[in-house]
Motif scaffolding. Structure first.
Motif, mmCIF file in Angstrom:
data_model
loop_
_atom_site.group_PDB
_atom_site.id
_atom_site.type_symbol
_atom_site.label_atom_id
_atom_site.label_comp_id
_atom_site.label_asym_id
_atom_site.label_seq_id
_atom_site.Cartn_x
_atom_site.Cartn_y
_atom_site.Cartn_z
ATOM 1 N N TYR A 433 0.864 -1.179 0.000
ATOM 2 C CA TYR A 433 0.000 0.000 0.000
ATOM 3 C C TYR A 433 0.899 1.226 0.000
ATOM 4 N N ASP A 434 0.341 2.362 -0.324
ATOM 5 C CA ASP A 434 1.109 3.596 -0.424
ATOM 6 C C ASP A 434 0.951 4.374 0.876
ATOM 7 N N ALA A 435 1.899 4.207 1.800
ATOM 8 C CA ALA A 435 1.806 4.880 3.097
ATOM 9 C C ALA A 435 1.847 6.393 2.951
ATOM 10 N N ASP A 436 2.559 6.894 1.936
ATOM 11 C CA ASP A 436 2.678 8.343 1.760
ATOM 12 C C ASP A 436 1.384 8.984 1.290
ATOM 13 N N ALA A 437 0.415 8.161 0.893
ATOM 14 C CA ALA A 437 -0.867 8.717 0.430
ATOM 15 C C ALA A 437 -1.738 9.193 1.584
ATOM 16 N N PHE A 438 -1.339 8.864 2.830
ATOM 17 C CA PHE A 438 -2.177 9.163 3.981
ATOM 18 C C PHE A 438 -1.406 10.015 4.991
ATOM 19 N N VAL A 439 -2.151 10.736 5.785
ATOM 20 C CA VAL A 439 -1.534 11.590 6.791
ATOM 21 C C VAL A 439 -2.394 11.602 8.041
ATOM 22 N N SER A 440 -1.739 11.631 9.200
ATOM 23 C CA SER A 440 -2.429 11.760 10.486
ATOM 24 C C SER A 440 -2.108 13.129 11.075
ATOM 25 N N GLU A 441 -3.118 13.781 11.586
ATOM 26 C CA GLU A 441 -2.949 15.087 12.214
ATOM 27 C C GLU A 441 -3.563 15.050 13.608
ATOM 28 N N GLN A 442 -2.829 15.528 14.592
ATOM 29 C CA GLN A 442 -3.407 15.660 15.923
ATOM 30 C C GLN A 442 -3.922 17.077 16.108
ATOM 31 N N MET A 443 -5.123 17.149 16.653
ATOM 32 C CA MET A 443 -5.746 18.445 16.909
ATOM 33 C C MET A 443 -6.432 18.383 18.266
ATOM 34 N N PHE A 444 -6.851 19.524 18.755
ATOM 35 C CA PHE A 444 -7.491 19.607 20.060
ATOM 36 C C PHE A 444 -8.778 20.420 19.928
ATOM 37 N N TYR A 445 -9.788 20.005 20.685
ATOM 38 C CA TYR A 445 -11.056 20.728 20.665
ATOM 39 C C TYR A 445 -11.580 20.843 22.089
ATOM 40 N N ALA A 446 -12.548 21.731 22.290
ATOM 41 C CA ALA A 446 -13.115 21.962 23.615
ATOM 42 C C ALA A 446 -14.386 21.144 23.794
ATOM 43 N N SER A 447 -14.466 20.428 24.918
ATOM 44 C CA SER A 447 -15.686 19.704 25.257
ATOM 45 C C SER A 447 -16.716 20.681 25.811
ATOM 46 N N VAL A 463 -7.363 15.748 1.182
ATOM 47 C CA VAL A 463 -8.806 15.509 1.137
ATOM 48 C C VAL A 463 -9.552 16.835 1.275
ATOM 49 N N ALA A 464 -10.630 16.973 0.526
ATOM 50 C CA ALA A 464 -11.417 18.207 0.553
ATOM 51 C C ALA A 464 -12.131 18.345 1.894
ATOM 52 N N ARG A 465 -12.034 19.517 2.482
ATOM 53 C CA ARG A 465 -12.709 19.785 3.749
ATOM 54 C C ARG A 465 -14.026 20.499 3.454
ATOM 55 N N ASP A 466 -14.904 19.844 2.702
ATOM 56 C CA ASP A 466 -16.171 20.443 2.305
ATOM 57 C C ASP A 466 -17.378 19.717 2.886
ATOM 58 N N GLY A 467 -17.131 18.823 3.870
ATOM 59 C CA GLY A 467 -18.217 18.140 4.539
ATOM 60 C C GLY A 467 -18.811 16.966 3.797
ATOM 61 N N THR A 468 -18.220 16.588 2.662
ATOM 62 C CA THR A 468 -18.816 15.515 1.862
ATOM 63 C C THR A 468 -18.229 14.138 2.148
ATOM 64 N N ALA A 541 -17.891 20.990 12.116
ATOM 65 C CA ALA A 541 -17.603 22.425 12.015
ATOM 66 C C ALA A 541 -16.360 22.702 11.180
ATOM 67 N N GLU A 542 -15.376 21.789 11.243
ATOM 68 C CA GLU A 542 -14.128 21.974 10.503
ATOM 69 C C GLU A 542 -14.198 21.446 9.077
ATOM 70 N N GLY A 543 -15.352 20.945 8.668
ATOM 71 C CA GLY A 543 -15.536 20.516 7.296
ATOM 72 C C GLY A 543 -15.036 19.136 6.962
ATOM 73 N N TRP A 544 -14.634 18.380 7.970
ATOM 74 C CA TRP A 544 -14.169 17.021 7.697
ATOM 75 C C TRP A 544 -15.312 16.153 7.185
ATOM 76 N N THR A 545 -16.507 16.368 7.694
ATOM 77 C CA THR A 545 -17.652 15.540 7.337
ATOM 78 C C THR A 545 -18.921 16.317 7.652
ATOM 79 N N SER A 546 -20.059 15.638 7.590
ATOM 80 C CA SER A 546 -21.353 16.236 7.920
ATOM 81 C C SER A 546 -22.150 15.203 8.700
ATOM 82 N N PRO A 547 -23.226 15.615 9.389
ATOM 83 C CA PRO A 547 -23.982 14.636 10.179
ATOM 84 C C PRO A 547 -24.438 13.422 9.370
#
Length: 707
Positions: A433-447, A463-468, A541-547
């Motif tokens: 598989y192509d490991a370079d095709a993927f990326v992990s990002e750590q982020m923090f949010y408020a509960s 990847v597009a951050r348009d909620g799709t 809210a960050e556009g990664w996905t939608s409900p």
């Protein structure tokens, strides 16, 4: 009290608005008028009959549910391609961290698609060596698995336990390492036990319960009165010596470790799943009595090593993030070796005059080496921001081994030279598989209450951050368990399909020490759900996905997490995947080892705990006519950790309550338990069904690599 039975008509399943064809009506599940009185509060339990899981009505209902689920998921056009890709990506060699067994190295190896990993021994890690134990020979379908293994001090004997169909019950055997053949020894009815050898190899210590009824009750009835025994090689189990029991504390679990010098037996006593414990000591050399060494249940103590009568522990005593101390029997005070730091001390091991300490910083691993006087010697240089495991071995050894992995990198094995402080890779998996095709990002949010929660999001680069994008949000949040980065072929396939994979590090876990754990226990349990819900809101809210494109997933305590969140915020999720979940919070302690979780959740026998648990119990908070997310509930028919009736009752209640077209399916794996030891073939089929369901539920067209 229970009153007469009232029968309902089979529910009608309206056509779904998506492109998928609607399943037929759900299997008929009678609702009975069973009512329990909890401190004056009447609580209905219309599916109590599903707790009789081996009775004909329940068995018929389970078979019909499985048939429906299989029919619906088999009709998903992409399932075959998904299963094929999973099989391809699962098919790579995997190895465990090696350990020394006398003058040999021992390690587990799976060539790719073997149902169970095989135990090898070798003199040179550059060569595979010879097979010592192949669990794939235990059964034709891989459902009998190895559940424990321990070598004698000189490496000439291996005590190993097997478990059938995913059960927690263990059966111990002994193998001659040189001959590769079993001795006549057989120990039965062990559970939650290791085997700790005497240094002279004459036998081993283990923990067991009394023999249960020889029928279905052995997978349902509560288990109390754990006992510690010594088994002498060449003798029948009936001659085993009872070393320690506590009939005055039926809920204590007992474990034993022999010190490396062979003189002492360290006995660990915990109450249920509570990490706080008591430690007892027995002088083996003089066959002395069992005496209290340290602890009155106010903190956790993990034995690490000893120098004569000085004993070293990793503890949370006066240090919620952990520290290392030295204890002398009868001493008025403990001696601090490595003080608490800003990071959580996850594990430690002793080698000569050095201590290897594994820490978590925002759920990512880093490792430090200290002198036995607590002086910092060096940091271990790791390949990246991921997870490590291992660093075990005898104190006399000059080398140790560890694994390193991340969400996009399979686990490699490294040798660490304790004198020189250098790591060298001894095994690297080869995966197409192509490991370079993927990326992990750590982020923090408020509960909800402002608490800072870490989350790692893994996706295709750019990847597009348009909620799709379809997304899976995974969580656990309980029992002081830390969720750290780990590679999974299943996750890679999901990413290739265009999905987002997010893991939130919720309160209740161990990522930031005991205070983080306690913030998600008992009356604070709602914090865990709030953390997870806030993570979903952040992704949206960050556009990664939608409900409509967001699925939530968790297993066991994580199944409770999913059940609670989907009942509290049903509009926030497109799909829910509760696996082997604790879903009836008023009945969990009535079955198998469920009573052990009262230290984490509370007890329905306590009025305050009852009110807290009733407020979030997934089974009791379903409301008729509410539109719940599309839901795939999974469990195993032999799960004697979380009794499968949790999933059965929740599925029946959810199918009855569902107020819209979203499907509710139940998948019951046969000859399977809570998950440990599940054969590769079953794992692949389960993931293929899960992803096929998400294609159906989230309404997206996946890109499936057909290599």
């Amino acid at each position: 009290m229970a009153v007469k039975v009232a029968r309902d008509r089979a529910p009608f399943f309206p056509p779904m608005s998506s492109a998928a064809a609607a399943p037929p009506p759900y299997p008929h599940a009678p609702r009975i008028n069973h009512v329990d009185d909890y401190f004056g509060t009447h609580v209905v339990d219309p599916y109590r009959w599903l707790e009789e899981i081996d009775a004909a009505p329940a068995q018929r209902w389970i078979a019909e549910q499985n048939a429906l689920t299989e029919r619906v998921l088999a009709a998903v056009p992409q399932r075959a391609a998904i299963c094929s890709r999973l099989t391809t990506l699962w098919n790579y060699e995997r190895r465990s961290v090696p350990e020394k067994a006398g003058n040999l190295y021992a390690y587990f190896r799976n060539t790719g698609l073997q149902n169970q990993a095989v135990l090898y021994v070798t003199r040179d890690l550059a060569e595979p060596g010879r097979v010592l134990l192949d669990p794939n020979t235990f059964s034709t379908d891989g459902t009998v698995a190895l559940s424990g293994a321990s070598f004698s001090d000189d490496g000439t004997r291996l005590a190993y336990s097997i478990s059938a169909s995913g059960s927690d019950w263990q059966e111990w055997h002994v193998r001659d390492v040189a001959a590769g053949a079993d001795l006549p020894d057989l120990v039965r009815w062990a559970k939650f036990s290791s085997a700790s050898w005497r240094r002279d190899g004459s036998g081993f210590y283990y923990s067991r319960y009394d023999e249960p009824p020889q029928d279905a009750r052995q997978f349902k009835d509560t288990t109390y009165f754990h006992k510690l025994y010594f088994h002498r090689l060449g003798t029948p189990q009936s001659a085993d010596v009872l070393v320690y029991e506590r009939p005055d504390h039926k809920d204590w679990s007992l474990g034993a470790t022999t010190t490396e010098d062979g003189r002492f037996l360290i006995i660990d006593a915990t109450r249920g799943s509570d990490r706080n414990n008591r430690v007892f000591l027995k002088d083996i050399a003089s066959d002395g009595p069992v005496t209290a060494l340290i602890g009155d249940g106010e903190a956790s103590y993990e034995y690490l090593a000893n120098d004569a009568t000085t004993f070293y522990f990793r503890t949370t005593r006066d240090a919620p993030r952990g520290r290392i101390i030295a204890v002398e029997p009868g001493a008025a005070a403990v001696r601090e070796i490595v003080p608490q730091s800003d990071d959580s001390l996850d594990a430690a091991s002793f080698f000569g005059d050095a201590i290897v300490a594994q820490y978590l910083r925002d759920a990512r691993a880093f490792v430090r080496v200290y002198g036995i006087d607590g002086r910092l010697l060096r940091d271990v240089v790791l390949p990246g921001l991921g997870s490590v495991g291992g660093f075990g071995g005898k104190r006399s050894e000059r080398e140790t081994f560890y694994t390193y992995t991340s969400y996009t990198e399979p686990a490699s094995i490294y040798r660490y030279d304790l004198a020189g402080g250098l790591s060298s890779r001894v095994f690297a998996p080869q995966l197409a598989y192509d490991a370079d095709a993927f990326v992990s990002e750590q982020m923090f949010y408020a509960s909800k209450d402002g608490t800072r929660i870490p989350m790692i999001v893994t996706s295709k680069r750019g990847v597009a951050r348009d909620g799709t994008a379809p997304a899976i949000l995974y969580g656990y949040g309980g029992f002081d368990i830390s969720v750290t980065p780990a590679f999974s072929s299943a996750v890679i396939v999901w990413l290739e399909m265009g999905g987002i994979y997010a893991v939130a590090n919720l309160r209740g876990g161990g990522e930031y020490g005991e205070a983080w754990h306690e913030a998600g226990m008992k009356t604070q349990r709602q914090n865990v759900f709030d953390d997870f819900i806030a993570g979903a809101e952040y992704l949206i809210a960050e556009g990664w996905t939608s409900p409509a494109k967001l699925a939530i997933h968790g297993g066991s305590n994580g199944g409770l997490l999913v059940g609670a969140c989907m009942t509290q915020r049903p509009e926030l999720f497109g799909a829910a995947l509760p696996s082997v979940g604790v879903l009836d919070m008023l009945r969990f302690e009535r079955f198998t080892i469920g009573w052990a979780w009262t230290s984490e959740y509370g007890s329905a026998d306590d009025p305050d705990d009852f009110r807290t648990m009733l407020a979030y119990s997934p089974y009791h908070n379903l409301r008729d006519g509410v539109c719940y997310p599309s839901t795939l509930i999974t469990t195993g028919d032999h799960d004697d950790r979380v009794f499968p009736a949790h999933s059965f009752k929740f599925a029946a209640a959810l199918q009855h309550a569902q107020g819209c077209d979203n499907p509710v399916l139940l998948r019951v794996e046969m000859k399977a338990g809570h998950g440990a030891g599940k054969p590769t073939s079953k794992l692949i089929d389960e993931v293929a069904d899960r992803y096929a369901f998400l294609v159906l539920a989230l309404g997206f067209e996946p890109t499936v690599d057909r290599r």
